[in-house]
Design a protein around this motif. Structure first.
Motif, PDB file in Angstrom:
ATOM      1  N   LEU A  45      52.302  80.309   3.759  1.00 47.10           N
ATOM      2  CA  LEU A  45      53.155  81.348   4.329  1.00 47.10           C
ATOM      3  C   LEU A  45      54.452  80.734   4.863  1.00 47.10           C
ATOM      4  O   LEU A  45      54.591  79.515   4.963  1.00 47.10           O
ATOM      5  N   LYS A  46      55.377  81.612   5.216  1.00 45.80           N
ATOM      6  CA  LYS A  46      56.633  81.182   5.822  1.00 45.80           C
ATOM      7  C   LYS A  46      57.013  82.170   6.906  1.00 45.80           C
ATOM      8  O   LYS A  46      56.875  83.384   6.719  1.00 45.80           O
ATOM      9  N   ILE A  47      57.478  81.668   8.037  1.00 44.21           N
ATOM     10  CA  ILE A  47      57.943  82.520   9.135  1.00 44.21           C
ATOM     11  C   ILE A  47      59.442  82.305   9.296  1.00 44.21           C
ATOM     12  O   ILE A  47      59.891  81.162   9.489  1.00 44.21           O
ATOM     13  N   ASP A  48      60.218  83.393   9.202  1.00 50.88           N
ATOM     14  CA  ASP A  48      61.665  83.232   9.311  1.00 50.88           C
ATOM     15  C   ASP A  48      62.084  83.222  10.784  1.00 50.88           C
ATOM     16  O   ASP A  48      61.267  83.323  11.699  1.00 50.88           O
ATOM     17  N   HIS A  49      63.385  83.118  11.011  1.00 47.58           N
ATOM     18  CA  HIS A  49      63.901  82.982  12.372  1.00 47.58           C
ATOM     19  C   HIS A  49      63.891  84.307  13.131  1.00 47.58           C
ATOM     20  O   HIS A  49      64.167  84.327  14.339  1.00 47.58           O
ATOM     21  N   ASP A  50      63.555  85.402  12.455  1.00 50.68           N
ATOM     22  CA  ASP A  50      63.400  86.695  13.122  1.00 50.68           C
ATOM     23  C   ASP A  50      61.931  87.039  13.350  1.00 50.68           C
ATOM     24  O   ASP A  50      61.587  88.174  13.658  1.00 50.68           O
ATOM     25  N   ASN A  51      61.060  86.057  13.154  1.00 50.26           N
ATOM     26  CA  ASN A  51      59.622  86.196  13.384  1.00 50.26           C
ATOM     27  C   ASN A  51      58.892  87.029  12.336  1.00 50.26           C
ATOM     28  O   ASN A  51      57.764  87.485  12.583  1.00 50.26           O
ATOM     29  N   PHE A  52      59.486  87.220  11.181  1.00 51.36           N
ATOM     30  CA  PHE A  52      58.782  87.905  10.100  1.00 51.36           C
ATOM     31  C   PHE A  52      58.055  86.883   9.238  1.00 51.36           C
ATOM     32  O   PHE A  52      58.548  85.770   9.013  1.00 51.36           O
ATOM     33  N   ILE A  53      56.882  87.267   8.748  1.00 57.91           N
ATOM     34  CA  ILE A  53      56.008  86.368   8.004  1.00 57.91           C
ATOM     35  C   ILE A  53      56.007  86.774   6.532  1.00 57.91           C
ATOM     36  O   ILE A  53      55.881  87.968   6.214  1.00 57.91           O
ATOM     37  N   TYR A  54      56.097  85.804   5.647  1.00 56.35           N
ATOM     38  CA  TYR A  54      56.150  86.066   4.214  1.00 56.35           C
ATOM     39  C   TYR A  54      55.098  85.229   3.484  1.00 56.35           C
ATOM     40  O   TYR A  54      54.936  84.044   3.769  1.00 56.35           O
ATOM     41  N   PHE A  55      54.405  85.865   2.558  1.00 62.74           N
ATOM     42  CA  PHE A  55      53.427  85.167   1.729  1.00 62.74           C
ATOM     43  C   PHE A  55      54.165  84.396   0.638  1.00 62.74           C
ATOM     44  O   PHE A  55      55.071  84.924  -0.003  1.00 62.74           O
ATOM     45  N   GLN A  56      53.746  83.154   0.418  1.00 63.36           N
ATOM     46  CA  GLN A  56      54.401  82.312  -0.586  1.00 63.36           C
ATOM     47  C   GLN A  56      53.502  82.030  -1.796  1.00 63.36           C
ATOM     48  O   GLN A  56      53.892  82.233  -2.934  1.00 63.36           O
ATOM     49  N   ASP A  57      52.280  81.577  -1.553  1.00 65.21           N
ATOM     50  CA  ASP A  57      51.405  81.221  -2.678  1.00 65.21           C
ATOM     51  C   ASP A  57      50.016  80.915  -2.151  1.00 65.21           C
ATOM     52  O   ASP A  57      49.786  80.852  -0.939  1.00 65.21           O
ATOM     53  N   ARG A  58      49.062  80.712  -3.094  1.00 65.30           N
ATOM     54  CA  ARG A  58      47.707  80.291  -2.753  1.00 65.30           C
ATOM     55  C   ARG A  58      47.513  78.847  -3.190  1.00 65.30           C
ATOM     56  O   ARG A  58      48.056  78.416  -4.201  1.00 65.30           O
ATOM     57  N   VAL A  59      46.703  78.131  -2.437  1.00 62.97           N
ATOM     58  CA  VAL A  59      46.355  76.778  -2.855  1.00 62.97           C
ATOM     59  C   VAL A  59      44.984  76.815  -3.527  1.00 62.97           C
ATOM     60  O   VAL A  59      44.259  77.799  -3.432  1.00 62.97           O
ATOM     61  N   GLY A  60      44.644  75.747  -4.213  1.00 63.84           N
ATOM     62  CA  GLY A  60      43.344  75.716  -4.874  1.00 63.84           C
ATOM     63  C   GLY A  60      43.401  76.323  -6.260  1.00 63.84           C
ATOM     64  O   GLY A  60      44.468  76.520  -6.845  1.00 63.84           O
ATOM     65  N   ASP A  61      42.260  76.642  -6.760  1.00 63.59           N
ATOM     66  CA  ASP A  61      42.135  77.059  -8.148  1.00 63.59           C
ATOM     67  C   ASP A  61      41.956  78.559  -8.353  1.00 63.59           C
ATOM     68  O   ASP A  61      41.712  78.996  -9.479  1.00 63.59           O
ATOM     69  N   THR A  62      42.021  79.329  -7.323  1.00 64.99           N
ATOM     70  CA  THR A  62      41.831  80.779  -7.464  1.00 64.99           C
ATOM     71  C   THR A  62      43.154  81.454  -7.805  1.00 64.99           C
ATOM     72  O   THR A  62      44.183  81.156  -7.212  1.00 64.99           O
ATOM     73  N   PHE A  63      43.114  82.372  -8.759  1.00 64.13           N
ATOM     74  CA  PHE A  63      44.289  83.210  -9.009  1.00 64.13           C
ATOM     75  C   PHE A  63      43.867  84.671  -8.876  1.00 64.13           C
ATOM     76  O   PHE A  63      42.683  84.995  -8.846  1.00 64.13           O
ATOM     77  N   ARG A  64      44.839  85.537  -8.769  1.00 67.28           N
ATOM     78  CA  ARG A  64      44.573  86.950  -8.499  1.00 67.28           C
ATOM     79  C   ARG A  64      45.130  87.802  -9.630  1.00 67.28           C
ATOM     80  O   ARG A  64      46.291  87.680 -10.003  1.00 67.28           O
ATOM     81  N   TRP A  65      44.261  88.687 -10.176  1.00 66.18           N
ATOM     82  CA  TRP A  65      44.670  89.570 -11.261  1.00 66.18           C
ATOM     83  C   TRP A  65      43.979  90.921 -11.092  1.00 66.18           C
ATOM     84  O   TRP A  65      42.799  90.974 -10.789  1.00 66.18           O
ATOM     85  N   LYS A  66      44.740  92.001 -11.271  1.00 68.60           N
ATOM     86  CA  LYS A  66      44.207  93.357 -11.135  1.00 68.60           C
ATOM     87  C   LYS A  66      43.598  93.579  -9.748  1.00 68.60           C
ATOM     88  O   LYS A  66      42.618  94.301  -9.589  1.00 68.60           O
TER      89      LYS A  66
END
Length: 621
Positions: free
Chosen positions: A468-489
């Motif tokens: 994740l990433k937190i910007d300077h206005d305190n909003f949180i953003y998802f960036q990616d997953r670690v490991g071998d799992t991916f997401r579909w449907k």
């Protein structure tokens, strides 16, 4: 008089100053006040004697609003009283015809239908935890999931009889009582149950049956795909279930709302947020068997739906439907969910009107969550005061080495906190208030989700596996997953499970499974690089038949790449990064490529024209 003028001027300027320098002040303040209200309600419930559980909240609603519609399904209307009585009948039938005892785990194998809810309530009244089996899984995966929770009873929907028959010999060896919600079944070892339910009384079973249930008792098991192997059964105890009551309440859902529930009830979003949240607010549920983009808004209009649930894919599917003149002709005011991309979010609002979107971040087994209560497009949440004080829900984003797949540590062996504005791995401290219960009968995977010596020697954190990433206005953003799992449907796919299935094919030597991005689609679709045994040839028909038999549709590799050898690291880990980057473009990949063709029930060569149709979106995946 002069001082009075200054005072009035200051009061008049305050809103303007707040808007200019603290634009989210009032939203933060109101949300914090709401959290305090909900926290106080939770604390008071925890102190009640006898212990107050989610079932008790449902019973409260049934007494307070017996005639209010609870479930609308296929033109049928079940009130809170109807639901209560129907669950009583199932509970009494189980007491009479089975050897089920309080504390015994029951596996529920059903799709989205009222009987799922009735049966879960019935089992809660008997003091029995329930394992929610994904109705798409079959054979090996089904048996694995059943065995995870040590269930003594399997209750299945009539339409899943064939799936149960595949594993029935193993179940019978274990002495499992198997019953089918049907009126007829000729298979030995499988009991029919519908007639027994109809004949049972609708009086409440004795409350003493659940007298031994505590806040630490397992309530439900919800399966989550891990980075290794088959699905894991996340233990959701009674305390966690009680906290789930707050989710919809915190978003402003009221008793007068009608909630459209088309996400699977065996998943966290459908069950914990949609169903449990509706029980807390006393709302009405419009239950659908599965999501349908073409019927979504017609249903919303038909039932006067005011609240919808989503995952990122649902938003995109709705935006991809043909535009209509009545796209904004609906009563939906609120959308609650997660996983929507910023551009889809914007397109959704532009097309379907001024709907409040409440994007959130959470996981089935995790001990921290965030809510984007401001509606900031693209953010999954916002850091509020309770997070900032780091006393109730201590968390931190730490630097992570994605190549080595491990946190970065300093010379003293502690993790390094990611600076504001930079991507980091989310970890949350495991405490009494924010516990991590883990997975049933899987101590190894439970331990893997724990991270020690994070900020100081001896501390213990939950590893979310999310960057994740937190910007300077305190909003949180998802960036990616670690490991071998991916997401579909909307489903997490464990690459090792798919690998195990592929290597069962007689001509496959090795398989390396990963997810690749397809333009215009959320998540990553499955792809496999395989090697063929010497003297054998790749068979597209046999491969299709095999994966269709063992894997649900979302987990089947849509692209297959034939390699001479699977590349591994020095420690024999399969290399995926390069394969992911190369994707499935036949002009860039020299190895033979194949694509899954449902219509032909085979994997056929992936040619240039076929590739272009996939990228353009004309080829349906």
């Amino acid at each position: 008089m002069y001082l009075v003028s200054i005072l009035f001027t200051s009061l008049a300027l305050t809103p303007l100053l707040l808007k200019a320098f603290f634009p989210y002040f009032w939203k933060d303040a109101f949300y914090l006040a709401d959290l305090v209200r909900i926290l106080m309600k939770f604390v008071l419930r925890r102190r009640r004697k006898p212990s107050f559980m989610v079932l008790d909240r449902f019973l409260e609603q049934s007494v307070a609003h017996p005639d209010r519609s609870f479930i609308l399904f296929d033109n049928k209307n079940y009130s809170y009283r109807d639901t209560d009585k129907r669950s009583n009948k199932i509970a009494n039938a189980l007491r009479r015809h089975s050897e089920l005892r309080a504390g015994d785990t029951v596996a529920l194998f059903m799709g989205n239908e009222p009987a799922f809810i009735f049966t879960w309530l019935a089992l809660a009244k008997l003091g029995c935890p329930v394992a929610f089996l994904n109705h798409n899984i079959r054979s090996r995966s089904l048996l694995h999931c059943f065995n995870c929770c040590s269930a003594k009873v399997l209750i299945a929907a009539a339409e899943l009889q064939e799936a149960v028959m595949e594993v029935l010999p193993s179940l019978r060896e274990q002495g499992v009582w198997v019953c089918l919600m049907a009126k007829r079944c000729d298979t030995p070892g499988m009991e029919v149950f519908s007639d027994q339910v109809e004949e049972a009384p609708d009086t409440p079973p004795p409350q003493s049956l659940r007298s031994g249930v505590t806040f630490k008792s397992p309530a439900v098991y919800i399966y989550t795909s891990g980075t290794t192997g088959l699905p894991k059964a996340a233990v959701v105890n009674q305390n966690r279930l009680l906290t789930a009551l707050a989710v919809l309440d915190s978003t402003g859902v009221t008793p007068g709302d009608v909630i459209y529930l088309n996400l699977p009830l065996y998943h966290t979003a459908g069950f914990l947020i949609g169903l449990i949240g509706s029980i807390e607010t006393g709302s009405t549920i419009v239950l659908r068997r599965k999501f349908s983009a073409s019927q979504f808004w017609d249903d919303c209009r038909k039932y006067n739906v005011t609240v919808i649930q989503y995952i990122g894919e649902i938003m995109r599917y709705l935006c991809n439907t043909p535009k209509r003149d009545n796209d904004r002709d609906h009563c939906v005011r609120l959308a609650i969910g997660n996983g929507v991309r910023a551009e889809i979010w914007k397109e959704f609002l532009d097309r379907f009107g001024n709907i409040q979107v409440r994007e959130f971040y959470a996981s089935t087994e995790g001990n921290v969550g965030f809510v984007n209560y401001t509606g900031k497009i693209g953010a999954i949440g916002r850091v509020n005061y309770l997070h900032q004080v780091r006393k109730l829900f201590p968390y931190v984003l730490i630097k992570y080495n994605t190549e080595r797949d491990e946190p970065i540590r300093d010379t003293s062996g502690l993790c390094v906190e990611a600076p504001r504005g930079e991507t980091g791995l989310l970890v949350s401290k495991i405490t009494d208030i924010a516990p991590f219960v883990g997975y049933a009968k899987n101590s190894q995977q439970t331990e893997k989700k724990k991270l020690r010596d994070v900020l100081q020697k001896g501390d213990l954190y939950f590893n979310s596996g999310d960057l994740l990433k937190i910007d300077h206005d305190n909003f949180i953003y998802f960036q990616d997953r670690v490991g071998d799992t991916f997401r579909w449907k909307g489903e997490n796919v464990a690459t090792t499970e798919v690998t195990d299935i592929l290597t069962l094919i007689d001509f496959v030597q090795e398989a390396n499974v990963y997810g690749v991005q397809v333009p215009g689609n959320e998540g990553r679709i499955g792809m496999a690089a395989i090697t063929v045994k010497e003297g054998k040839q790749f068979d597209g028909n046999k491969t299709f038949s095999h994966v269709a038999s063992y894997l649900p549709a979302y987990a089947r590799p849509h692209f297959i790449r034939i390699q001479n050898a699977v590349e591994v690291t020095g420690t024999f880990k399969q290399m995926k990064v390069k394969l992911v980057e190369e994707g499935f473009d036949p002009t860039c990949v020299t190895d033979p490529l194949y694509i899954l063709q449902d219509g032909q029930q085979s994997y056929t060569p992936l040619t240039g024209p076929v590739y272009r149709s996939v990228v353009s979106g004309s080829f349906k995946l």
